[in-house]
Design a protein around this motif. Sequence first.
Motif, PDB file in Angstrom:
ATOM      1  N   PHE A   1       0.822  -1.202  -0.172  1.00 25.93           N
ATOM      2  CA  PHE A   1      -0.061  -0.091   0.024  1.00 25.93           C
ATOM      3  C   PHE A   1       0.828   1.237   0.112  1.00 25.93           C
ATOM      4  CE2 PHE A   1      -3.475  -2.855   1.878  1.00 25.93           C
ATOM      5  CZ  PHE A   1      -4.131  -2.566   0.965  1.00 25.93           C
ATOM      6  N   VAL A   2       1.910   1.378   0.817  1.00 27.29           N
ATOM      7  CA  VAL A   2       2.770   2.613   1.067  1.00 27.29           C
ATOM      8  C   VAL A   2       3.701   2.673  -0.462  1.00 27.29           C
ATOM      9  CG1 VAL A   2       4.691   3.394   2.269  1.00 27.29           C
ATOM     10  CG2 VAL A   2       2.764   2.137   3.509  1.00 27.29           C
ATOM     11  N   LEU A   3       3.930   1.616  -0.818  1.00 29.06           N
ATOM     12  CA  LEU A   3       5.036   1.904  -1.971  1.00 29.06           C
ATOM     13  C   LEU A   3       4.369   1.788  -3.174  1.00 29.06           C
ATOM     14  CD1 LEU A   3       7.838  -0.083  -0.472  1.00 29.06           C
ATOM     15  CD2 LEU A   3       7.569   2.467  -0.458  1.00 29.06           C
ATOM     16  N   LYS A   4       3.023   1.844  -3.369  1.00 31.92           N
ATOM     17  CA  LYS A   4       2.175   1.543  -4.397  1.00 31.92           C
ATOM     18  C   LYS A   4       2.775   2.455  -5.757  1.00 31.92           C
ATOM     19  CE  LYS A   4      -2.139   2.501  -4.071  1.00 31.92           C
ATOM     20  NZ  LYS A   4      -3.677   2.514  -4.276  1.00 31.92           N
ATOM     21  N   ASN A   5       3.225   3.611  -5.481  1.00 34.47           N
ATOM     22  CA  ASN A   5       3.836   4.465  -6.634  1.00 34.47           C
ATOM     23  C   ASN A   5       5.172   4.082  -7.031  1.00 34.47           C
ATOM     24  OD1 ASN A   5       1.464   6.217  -6.908  1.00 34.47           O
ATOM     25  ND2 ASN A   5       2.303   7.445  -5.330  1.00 34.47           N
ATOM     26  N   LYS A   6       6.236   3.419  -6.079  1.00 27.95           N
ATOM     27  CA  LYS A   6       7.144   3.126  -6.418  1.00 27.95           C
ATOM     28  C   LYS A   6       7.068   1.828  -7.518  1.00 27.95           C
ATOM     29  CE  LYS A   6       9.759   5.018  -3.092  1.00 27.95           C
ATOM     30  NZ  LYS A   6      11.243   5.653  -3.190  1.00 27.95           N
ATOM     31  N   VAL A   7       6.192   0.919  -7.058  1.00 30.16           N
ATOM     32  CA  VAL A   7       5.785  -0.297  -8.056  1.00 30.16           C
ATOM     33  C   VAL A   7       5.343   0.226  -9.257  1.00 30.16           C
ATOM     34  CG1 VAL A   7       3.987  -2.053  -8.267  1.00 30.16           C
ATOM     35  CG2 VAL A   7       4.858  -1.650  -5.924  1.00 30.16           C
ATOM     36  N   LYS A   8       4.549   1.222  -9.439  1.00 28.98           N
ATOM     37  CA  LYS A   8       4.225   1.892 -10.710  1.00 28.98           C
ATOM     38  C   LYS A   8       5.607   2.185 -11.486  1.00 28.98           C
ATOM     39  CE  LYS A   8      -0.407   3.429 -10.559  1.00 28.98           C
ATOM     40  NZ  LYS A   8      -1.288   4.501 -10.365  1.00 28.98           N
ATOM     41  N   ASP A   9       6.506   3.108 -10.927  1.00 31.05           N
ATOM     42  CA  ASP A   9       7.634   3.481 -11.290  1.00 31.05           C
ATOM     43  C   ASP A   9       8.539   2.332 -11.887  1.00 31.05           C
ATOM     44  OD1 ASP A   9       7.008   5.790 -10.979  1.00 31.05           O
ATOM     45  OD2 ASP A   9       8.161   6.257  -9.098  1.00 31.05           O
TER      46      ASP A   9
ATOM     47  N   ALA B   1      -0.399  -2.024 -17.909  1.00 28.34           N
ATOM     48  CA  ALA B   1       0.529  -2.827 -17.079  1.00 28.34           C
ATOM     49  C   ALA B   1       0.017  -1.849 -15.582  1.00 28.34           C
ATOM     50  CB  ALA B   1       1.872  -2.783 -17.126  1.00 28.34           C
ATOM     51  N   ASP B   2       0.208  -0.622 -15.512  1.00 32.25           N
ATOM     52  CA  ASP B   2      -0.053   0.077 -14.317  1.00 32.25           C
ATOM     53  C   ASP B   2      -1.721  -0.317 -13.797  1.00 32.25           C
ATOM     54  OD1 ASP B   2       2.129   1.104 -14.001  1.00 32.25           O
ATOM     55  OD2 ASP B   2       1.647   3.135 -15.017  1.00 32.25           O
ATOM     56  N   ASN B   3      -2.543  -0.156 -14.797  1.00 30.18           N
ATOM     57  CA  ASN B   3      -3.950  -0.630 -14.549  1.00 30.18           C
ATOM     58  C   ASN B   3      -3.844  -1.937 -13.975  1.00 30.18           C
ATOM     59  OD1 ASN B   3      -4.655   1.980 -15.314  1.00 30.18           O
ATOM     60  ND2 ASN B   3      -5.350   1.360 -17.397  1.00 30.18           N
ATOM     61  N   PHE B   4      -3.542  -3.111 -14.691  1.00 28.13           N
ATOM     62  CA  PHE B   4      -3.484  -4.391 -14.058  1.00 28.13           C
ATOM     63  C   PHE B   4      -2.841  -4.541 -12.794  1.00 28.13           C
ATOM     64  CE2 PHE B   4      -1.328  -8.479 -13.486  1.00 28.13           C
ATOM     65  CZ  PHE B   4      -2.345  -9.419 -13.939  1.00 28.13           C
ATOM     66  N   PHE B   5      -1.792  -3.935 -12.347  1.00 30.71           N
ATOM     67  CA  PHE B   5      -1.186  -3.804 -11.076  1.00 30.71           C
ATOM     68  C   PHE B   5      -2.093  -3.268 -10.143  1.00 30.71           C
ATOM     69  CE2 PHE B   5       2.755  -5.318 -13.097  1.00 30.71           C
ATOM     70  CZ  PHE B   5       3.117  -6.244 -12.453  1.00 30.71           C
ATOM     71  N   GLU B   6      -2.526  -2.251 -10.431  1.00 33.83           N
ATOM     72  CA  GLU B   6      -3.496  -1.279  -9.447  1.00 33.83           C
ATOM     73  C   GLU B   6      -4.871  -2.230  -9.356  1.00 33.83           C
ATOM     74  OE1 GLU B   6      -5.747   2.747 -10.187  1.00 33.83           O
ATOM     75  OE2 GLU B   6      -3.612   2.918 -10.224  1.00 33.83           O
ATOM     76  N   LYS B   7      -5.250  -2.973 -10.273  1.00 33.67           N
ATOM     77  CA  LYS B   7      -6.604  -3.788  -9.993  1.00 33.67           C
ATOM     78  C   LYS B   7      -6.033  -4.688  -8.976  1.00 33.67           C
ATOM     79  CE  LYS B   7      -9.778  -6.239 -12.724  1.00 33.67           C
ATOM     80  NZ  LYS B   7     -10.077  -6.543 -14.032  1.00 33.67           N
ATOM     81  N   TYR B   8      -5.191  -5.395  -9.386  1.00 32.98           N
ATOM     82  CA  TYR B   8      -4.786  -6.584  -8.501  1.00 32.98           C
ATOM     83  C   TYR B   8      -4.147  -6.600  -7.282  1.00 32.98           C
ATOM     84  CZ  TYR B   8      -7.106  -8.974 -12.451  1.00 32.98           C
ATOM     85  OH  TYR B   8      -7.975  -9.596 -13.278  1.00 32.98           O
ATOM     86  N   ILE B   9      -3.423  -5.351  -7.212  1.00 32.38           N
ATOM     87  CA  ILE B   9      -2.688  -5.223  -5.707  1.00 32.38           C
ATOM     88  C   ILE B   9      -3.449  -5.344  -4.514  1.00 32.38           C
ATOM     89  CG2 ILE B   9      -2.522  -2.550  -5.679  1.00 32.38           C
ATOM     90  CD1 ILE B   9       0.507  -3.084  -4.964  1.00 32.38           C
TER      91      ILE B   9
ATOM     92  N   VAL C   1      -4.088  -9.156  -3.857  1.00 28.22           N
ATOM     93  CA  VAL C   1      -2.870  -9.430  -3.140  1.00 28.22           C
ATOM     94  C   VAL C   1      -2.649  -9.095  -1.640  1.00 28.22           C
ATOM     95  CG1 VAL C   1      -0.405  -9.420  -3.317  1.00 28.22           C
ATOM     96  CG2 VAL C   1      -1.714  -9.752  -5.701  1.00 28.22           C
ATOM     97  N   ALA C   2      -2.868  -7.911  -1.628  1.00 28.17           N
ATOM     98  CA  ALA C   2      -2.683  -7.366  -0.184  1.00 28.17           C
ATOM     99  C   ALA C   2      -3.564  -8.004   0.683  1.00 28.17           C
ATOM    100  CB  ALA C   2      -2.842  -5.782  -0.009  1.00 28.17           C
ATOM    101  N   ILE C   3      -4.884  -8.410   0.204  1.00 31.34           N
ATOM    102  CA  ILE C   3      -6.010  -8.851   1.185  1.00 31.34           C
ATOM    103  C   ILE C   3      -5.661 -10.277   1.529  1.00 31.34           C
ATOM    104  CG2 ILE C   3      -8.360  -9.945   1.048  1.00 31.34           C
ATOM    105  CD1 ILE C   3      -9.194  -7.325  -0.235  1.00 31.34           C
ATOM    106  N   CYS C   4      -4.783 -10.924   0.476  1.00 31.12           N
ATOM    107  CA  CYS C   4      -4.545 -12.057   0.551  1.00 31.12           C
ATOM    108  C   CYS C   4      -3.379 -12.278   1.540  1.00 31.12           C
ATOM    109  CB  CYS C   4      -4.028 -12.968  -0.711  1.00 31.12           C
ATOM    110  SG  CYS C   4      -5.564 -13.341  -1.883  1.00 31.12           S
TER     111      CYS C   4
END
Length: 138
Positions: A21-29, A96-104, A107-110
């Motif tokens: 959650f905290v590093l979501k923008n770094k994941v996009k980068d 790819a950003d939309n894909f990761f944003e949709k499924y992150i 993953v976090a809930i799991c």
Amino acid sequence: AVVSTQSTGIVAGIACGIAGFVLKNKVKDLVTKIVNQAYDAYGTEKYSTDLIDLIQKDLKCCGPSGTWPAGKGPAPSSCKNPDTTALYTTGCIEAADNFFEKYILIVAICIFCFALLLIFGLVFAICIYQAVKRGEDA
């Protein structure tokens, strides 16, 4: 030993969930950087070519920004809609950003659910240990 192993798993799970959650923008980068590097190596490295073809086919996108990069030759078949043979107009970085944003979130809930299961397992193990220590029937 079991308690410390489960405690480590709980802490690691919670840390991964929070980091997501905290590093979501770094994941996009990072995704943007990796996709751009793969496009730069497209056609020269098999791994990059296979990765880009997979991304374009599965995410229905073409090129990093919606057009096939100039100087890379004609657009590959993975960049085209198989039904109409028209080029996809969505850029793969955006897709790819939309894909990761949709499924992150999933993953976090799991990860949090897994940590919760570990906590229940830890509590159960402590209860069993205490019962055995007192000599009670389990």
